[in-house]
Design an enzyme around this catalytic site. Sequence first.
Site, mmCIF file in Angstrom:
data_model
loop_
_atom_site.group_PDB
_atom_site.id
_atom_site.type_symbol
_atom_site.label_atom_id
_atom_site.label_comp_id
_atom_site.label_asym_id
_atom_site.label_seq_id
_atom_site.Cartn_x
_atom_site.Cartn_y
_atom_site.Cartn_z
ATOM 1 N N ASP A 240 0.829 -1.192 0.000
ATOM 2 C CA ASP A 240 0.000 0.000 0.000
ATOM 3 C C ASP A 240 0.876 1.260 0.000
ATOM 4 O O ASP A 240 1.961 1.283 0.571
ATOM 5 C CB ASP A 240 -0.893 -0.011 1.242
ATOM 6 C CG ASP A 240 -1.869 1.136 1.266
ATOM 7 O OD1 ASP A 240 -2.841 1.087 0.497
ATOM 8 O OD2 ASP A 240 -1.649 2.091 2.034
ATOM 9 N N GLU A 283 1.164 -0.662 -5.081
ATOM 10 C CA GLU A 283 0.043 0.256 -5.289
ATOM 11 C C GLU A 283 0.622 1.668 -5.349
ATOM 12 O O GLU A 283 0.892 2.278 -4.317
ATOM 13 C CB GLU A 283 -0.981 0.111 -4.155
ATOM 14 C CG GLU A 283 -2.214 0.992 -4.331
ATOM 15 C CD GLU A 283 -2.170 2.263 -3.489
ATOM 16 O OE1 GLU A 283 -2.498 3.337 -4.047
ATOM 17 O OE2 GLU A 283 -1.809 2.210 -2.307
#
Length: 516
Positions: A240, A283
């Site tokens: 993330d 990401e």
Amino acid sequence: MKMSRNAASAVLDDCDMGAFYGGTIDGVTRKIRDRWFTDLGVNTILISPIFEQIAGWVPSAGKDFCHYAYHGYFTLDYTVMDRRFGNEADLRDLVDCAHAVGIRVLLDVVLNHPGYPEPSTFRNVGISGWDPGWEAAEPKNFYDYMNRSSSSFNDWWGPDWVRCDLPGYSPGGCDDYTMLLHGLPDFKTEDERFVSLPIFLRNKADTRAMDMPDTTVRGYLVKWLSDWVREYGFDGFRCDSARHVEPETWAQLKHACVQAKREWWEQQRDRSGATPHFWLLGEVFGHGVERSSYFDCGFDSLLNFSFQEDIERGIHLDALYEDYAAQLHEHSDLSFVSYVSSHDTHLLDRRKIREGSAALMLAPGGVLLFYGDETGRLPGAPNEQDPAQAARSPMNWGATDAQLLMHWRKLSRFRTRHPAVANGVHLKLFDCPYVFARLDTTGDRVLVAMAVDGYLSLPVGEMFADGQQVRDAYGGWRGVVKDGRVSLNADGFVLLETDDGSAWYPDMDCRGRGLP
């Protein structure tokens, strides 16, 4: 597949949209055993972070609902599981069950930030800093109870570990690496100074965190995360906020996890279904399909944020497909994963999900199926200040769209059977109807027609020779190529493949039948 908030009720109070509604480890395992993922042709499951989260809630962006850590992005302790998701035995069972049926398991991890400070957590770990009566706080007056003159905030992560908007801490910076993303505390992973264990972790009874000599913030985090690979055999991480962590940290994490996975592999008596390999998916918000420096610091693949936008803008599929296939063949180390819905953005318009799913499952490169796209899950209540919240609605187990589910299964199993779909050379054959072919170096080849209904005499060019037995993996037709054509009744799509004569039931449940 992200662990969703799974509720039996069809209606949720808007004030509770950010609460825990299920989505447990053992629930995912039950779906593995029930062949939900196998019937969808899934080869990898992505689960939310399972580390212990902050105990309570913080105000939503618009201060109109209580935002809990149901998504796993507000970590408190990286060394133990959050009991709201399950326990260590549940986690081991999930990974083992997935491996037994040839499915890999990726764990979502957050290395950029821990969770917000909040009073329930502080109480649990013996830190003050909140005024009496905070239990009655509401989102609109939550921070009125924070005693910003308290020195006890230093007993939390501490200024050596994070920068944040608290007394005694350094503020966030103006660049991607030092900013406070959504106001979250930012780990000082770039700092080369050695640090000691934060005071709250030192005093936390159930933590596995220990002081490590001559270790930086980066070193602690890498050790904590790679230990989960070493213990449970995760096949990769979805990283993330990758753009908000310096490349050196990702490279160190990749190196440590590759070693940890090898150590886990060497300890396994039964290696069936498992591999010694470790995969890093990044990401990087806004990244599309291009070769970038992220591939030089440990990432094996990146999420493709442009596909959803392009589909919604109505860009012709062939332009996308041709570009994707060309770039994959130009850059041998390029890999990307496309999607049509995401917890970071929004759900694809449900009126377009049938066509959107076909566009996705027939795209070159990797693809990600977001939970509920296969069943017609509806978005939650809209929230102007936090629009992505609507994409995180409860899974619609009690109201699945059976026809849409079968549509996804046909497409995804076809994709799984044919590596040419993801990796092959792309050839457009006709514009109207849109027909294309893919073929790869193994000899695998397919022909696809889109937006076709009724009787169709379809030229197959040089993809299949006269006399070749072929079948339509979407509608169920089986036949022979004659005079360079196949004649069939199409049902929206044609997925033409060589017919090897195996038993095959495209219009049925297909539990264990006709699967690769």
